[in-house]
Enzyme design. Structure first.
Site, PDB file in Angstrom:
ATOM      1  N   ASP A  82       0.797  -1.223   0.000  1.00 11.03           N
ATOM      2  CA  ASP A  82       0.000   0.000   0.000  1.00 11.03           C
ATOM      3  C   ASP A  82       0.832   1.276   0.000  1.00 11.03           C
ATOM      4  O   ASP A  82       0.594   2.192  -0.783  1.00 11.03           O
ATOM      5  CB  ASP A  82      -0.921  -0.018   1.224  1.00 11.03           C
ATOM      6  CG  ASP A  82      -1.662   1.286   1.408  1.00 11.03           C
ATOM      7  OD1 ASP A  82      -2.430   1.649   0.516  1.00 11.03           O
ATOM      8  OD2 ASP A  82      -1.431   1.956   2.435  1.00 11.03           O
ATOM      9  N   ASP A  85       4.606   0.657   4.123  1.00 18.56           N
ATOM     10  CA  ASP A  85       4.518  -0.575   4.911  1.00 18.56           C
ATOM     11  C   ASP A  85       4.343  -1.761   3.970  1.00 18.56           C
ATOM     12  O   ASP A  85       4.516  -1.635   2.759  1.00 18.56           O
ATOM     13  CB  ASP A  85       3.371  -0.483   5.911  1.00 18.56           C
ATOM     14  CG  ASP A  85       2.049  -0.102   5.241  1.00 18.56           C
ATOM     15  OD1 ASP A  85       1.974  -0.192   3.992  1.00 18.56           O
ATOM     16  OD2 ASP A  85       1.104   0.278   5.943  1.00 18.56           O
ATOM     17  N   TYR A 234      -7.997   1.828   6.911  1.00 16.44           N
ATOM     18  CA  TYR A 234      -8.769   2.267   5.746  1.00 16.44           C
ATOM     19  C   TYR A 234     -10.257   2.004   5.981  1.00 16.44           C
ATOM     20  O   TYR A 234     -10.880   1.205   5.281  1.00 16.44           O
ATOM     21  CB  TYR A 234      -8.293   1.567   4.480  1.00 16.44           C
ATOM     22  CG  TYR A 234      -6.987   2.119   3.941  1.00 16.44           C
ATOM     23  CD1 TYR A 234      -6.976   3.288   3.178  1.00 16.44           C
ATOM     24  CD2 TYR A 234      -5.784   1.484   4.195  1.00 16.44           C
ATOM     25  CE1 TYR A 234      -5.792   3.810   2.685  1.00 16.44           C
ATOM     26  CE2 TYR A 234      -4.591   1.996   3.708  1.00 16.44           C
ATOM     27  CZ  TYR A 234      -4.602   3.158   2.950  1.00 16.44           C
ATOM     28  OH  TYR A 234      -3.418   3.675   2.464  1.00 16.44           O
ATOM     29  N   GLU A 480       5.370   9.971   3.508  1.00 16.38           N
ATOM     30  CA  GLU A 480       5.037   8.618   3.055  1.00 16.38           C
ATOM     31  C   GLU A 480       4.325   8.659   1.710  1.00 16.38           C
ATOM     32  O   GLU A 480       3.402   9.438   1.507  1.00 16.38           O
ATOM     33  CB  GLU A 480       4.149   7.905   4.081  1.00 16.38           C
ATOM     34  CG  GLU A 480       3.932   6.440   3.745  1.00 16.38           C
ATOM     35  CD  GLU A 480       3.226   5.676   4.853  1.00 16.38           C
ATOM     36  OE1 GLU A 480       3.348   4.440   4.883  1.00 16.38           O
ATOM     37  OE2 GLU A 480       2.561   6.309   5.696  1.00 16.38           O
TER      38      GLU A 480
END
Length: 615
Positions: A82, A85, A234, A480
């Site tokens: 994703d 990670d 999510y 990120e």
């Protein structure tokens, strides 16, 4: 000899005034969008899970997750990690594939012209091949591999993973309409993208899309109610109604079956498609995408039986676009002082690029119909929508108060402390011994140096609402990257690269149209922000501009016009003419290859510099 005035901007880090072609005025401020497109696609190869193919271009990555799903008796090897990670989250992954497909469908010619079509289709297929593995029965879909909690307690390379790889599914007893419908949308959109090149694969994708939509619609429920492990990461905050409309819309695009068009018309009110004026377009909330896609159906004709409902979808689409353009009376999207749309403190760029993609698509729709966008605060020409989308792309690539590219690997002033496990540690091909969870945190996460691997093409979360950015791995909201953030960039950059007059060799940081004589100007400008501070609530910046004679002859009599200068300037001498500066007394001649600096301080945007004359 004397020269006529030649304009260019120093609004970012580097301006090179040596053009090989004459762009149109509309595209004179273009960055190298083709290069940005190529790098954005490269990011998806860095995110691949599974057995990597022989033509893998990101060489610091290795095979990983080769037993995903095996404990549950299913082969779930493949797909995309994703973000920074190693969890494979189904909902955002499917949205990324949908957006990759939409960009490829909408701007196929532009992507092909940039020699990136094969890579774009490969990026889509890496996702859809995985989705087919995850959908072996009509009413079952494997929606996640890996546990966010255990994964986030460990900082290690994907190739060294020792954290649980639990797989989670939704089925008729534990429904997940949102993730199933989003995957249906991805498969339907991908089937359109592949149809001209692999018709059998396209038909297979469409079969899965139809089954997944039927499953999502028949067994209704939120997937985060069925899968506890996803709730913290999510959650489907907007519910599943938007995904049902989104999937049906894409199935109509893929099949031209009136059943799906009737579905979005009959359920427009009950599923919220025409009743909710949304404020974002994202992996969670698809309504703005639905509304633009159905406006496309309306404008292309052949849907007269449903035109009244489709016009209601259009009205909501235009409300969102007007809010981005700052043209609503009641609500507009917030903007940073530097001109970036601001939706959220957590990975804001993902919302910026989805909105910019919709603006680019809608600009073309309006142009096709010779129409204008009617906003409460006035009419907007199609070219203005595209220009605004371009302003957001340019901010990403370096035209911002930090003069920083938020696309890793684009130019050289980009963040180096990206919040990404694999990028932050040496490749297994450099350091073969495994790196454990604790060692990863102690030795690599907290180190002051930059990452050993540049994750080229990664779009980072970006700056805060005041354009401030901290290149720090621990600032994951800003540093990120995610697959959902990168996916809309493919279509956006392709559209900008395909604009008439764009050659791919434009000055990457220019912001004004050059004259016909621009190609002969023997100057190179390096612009950097060397300091910033806040005084009485106002941000100030110290700008240094290095000017270099790139010609073969000495230059004298150089005069510069400096526009929008609000603070003091050192290193040039003012003349009797307003805003005109000349070389200082101690520097009357600039020799070939010799640089000189001038410095100024001010708040707000950078100054604009024009060459008036020299000999």
């Amino acid at each position: 000899m004397a020269r006529s005035i030649v304009s260019f901007s120093i609004a970012a880090m580097l301006v090179v005034c040596s053009l090989a072609s004459k762009p149109t005025a509309a595209m004179a401020n273009a960055f190298d969008y083709r290069q940005a497109l190529e790098k954005s696609l490269l990011f998806f190869e860095a995110q691949r899970s599974g057995k990597l193919p022989p033509d893998q271009r990101v060489k610091w990555r290795g095979d990983s997750g080769l037993k995903d799903g095996f404990d549950q008796g299913v082969d779930l090897v493949g797909g995309y990690y994703d973000a920074g990670d190693h969890v494979k989250f189904g909902l955002p992954m499917a949205f990324a594939v949908t957006m990759l497909s939409w960009g490829t469908i909408e701007f196929e010619k532009e992507i092909a012209a940039a020699n990136q079509l094969e890579y774009a289709l490969d990026a889509i297929r890496w996702g859809t091949d995985y989705f087919m593995k995850a959908h072996k029965q009509p009413d079952t879909f494997w929606a996640q591999v890996g546990d966010g909690d255990s994964d986030h307690y460990c900082w290690t390379r994907a190739e060294d993973m020792a954290t649980p790889r639990t797989a989670y599914n939704v089925d008729s007893d534990r429904p997940g309409s949102d993730v199933a419908a989003e995957t249906a949308a991805a498969m339907a959109a991908a089937s359109i993208a592949f149809k001209p090149y692999n018709s059998s694969y396209s038909k297979l994708l469409l079969l899965h899309a139809k089954q997944l939509f039927a499953f999502a619609d028949t067994f209704r429920g939120r997937y985060d109610d069925s899968i506890d492990a996803v709730r913290k990461y999510y959650p489907s905050s907007s519910g599943y109604h938007d995904e049902l409309l989104w999937a049906a819309s894409w199935l109509f695009e893929a099949t031209d079956d009136q059943y799906y068009l009737k579905y979005v018309a009959d359920n427009a009110v009950s599923l919220g498609g025409t009743g909710w004026a949304v404020r974002e377009f994202s992996w969670d909330n698809k309504y703005a995408g639905v509304q633009v896609l159905l406006t496309k159906v309306l404008m292309e004709g052949g849907s007269e039986a449903y035109s009244s409902t489709l016009k209601q979808y259009q009205a909501k689409a235009e409300y969102f676009l007007c809010a981005c353009l700052q043209k609503n009376m009641d609500y507009n999207v917030e903007m940073t002082p530097g001109g970036l749309l601001y939706f959220d403190e957590w990975n804001n760029m993902q919302y910026v690029v989805t909105a910019s993609f919709l603006l680019a698509v809608y600009s073309d729709l309006l142009s096709m119909k010779h129409a204008k966008l009617e906003c409460p605060d006035g009419q907007v020409q199609p070219s203005e929508l595209l220009k605004f989308a371009q302003s957001q792309a340019d901010y990403i690539l370096g035209k911002n108060p930090k003069s920083m590219s938020y696309l890793v690997g684009y130019q050289w002033n980009y963040p180096t402390h990206v919040h990404h496990r694999g990028a932050s540690m040496p490749s297994i091909f450099v350091l073969p011994s495994p790196i454990g969870c604790i060692e990863g945190f102690d030795k690599w996460y907290h180190r002051q140096e930059g990452n050993p691997n540049a994750i080229v093409g990664a779009l980072l979360g970006g700056p805060d609402r005041q354009d401030q950015f901290y290149d720090d791995r621990s600032k994951y909201e800003q540093t990120e990257p995610t697959v959902v953030g990168n996916a809309p960039l493919i279509g956006l950059f392709a559209r900008l690269a395909g604009e008439p007059g764009y050659s791919g060799y434009l000055p990457r940081y220019s912001t004004a149209a050059p004259s016909e004589a621009t190609a002969e100007v023997p100057f190179e400008f390096l612009h950097t922000i060397t300091n910033s501070w806040k005084e009485k609530g106002v941000n100030y910046y110290r700008h240094r501009v290095t000017v270099k004679n790139t010609g073969s002859k000495p230059i004298a009599g150089l005069k510069l016009h400096i526009e929008n200068l609000s603070g003091p300037l050192w290193g040039l001498s003012p003349t009797t003419e307003k805003n005109i500066y000349e070389l200082p007394p101690w520097l009357q001649v600039v020799k070939p290859g010799t640089p000189f600096d001038f410095v100024y301080i001010q708040e707000g945007p950078q100054a604009k510099v024009s060459v008036v004359s020299y000999h």
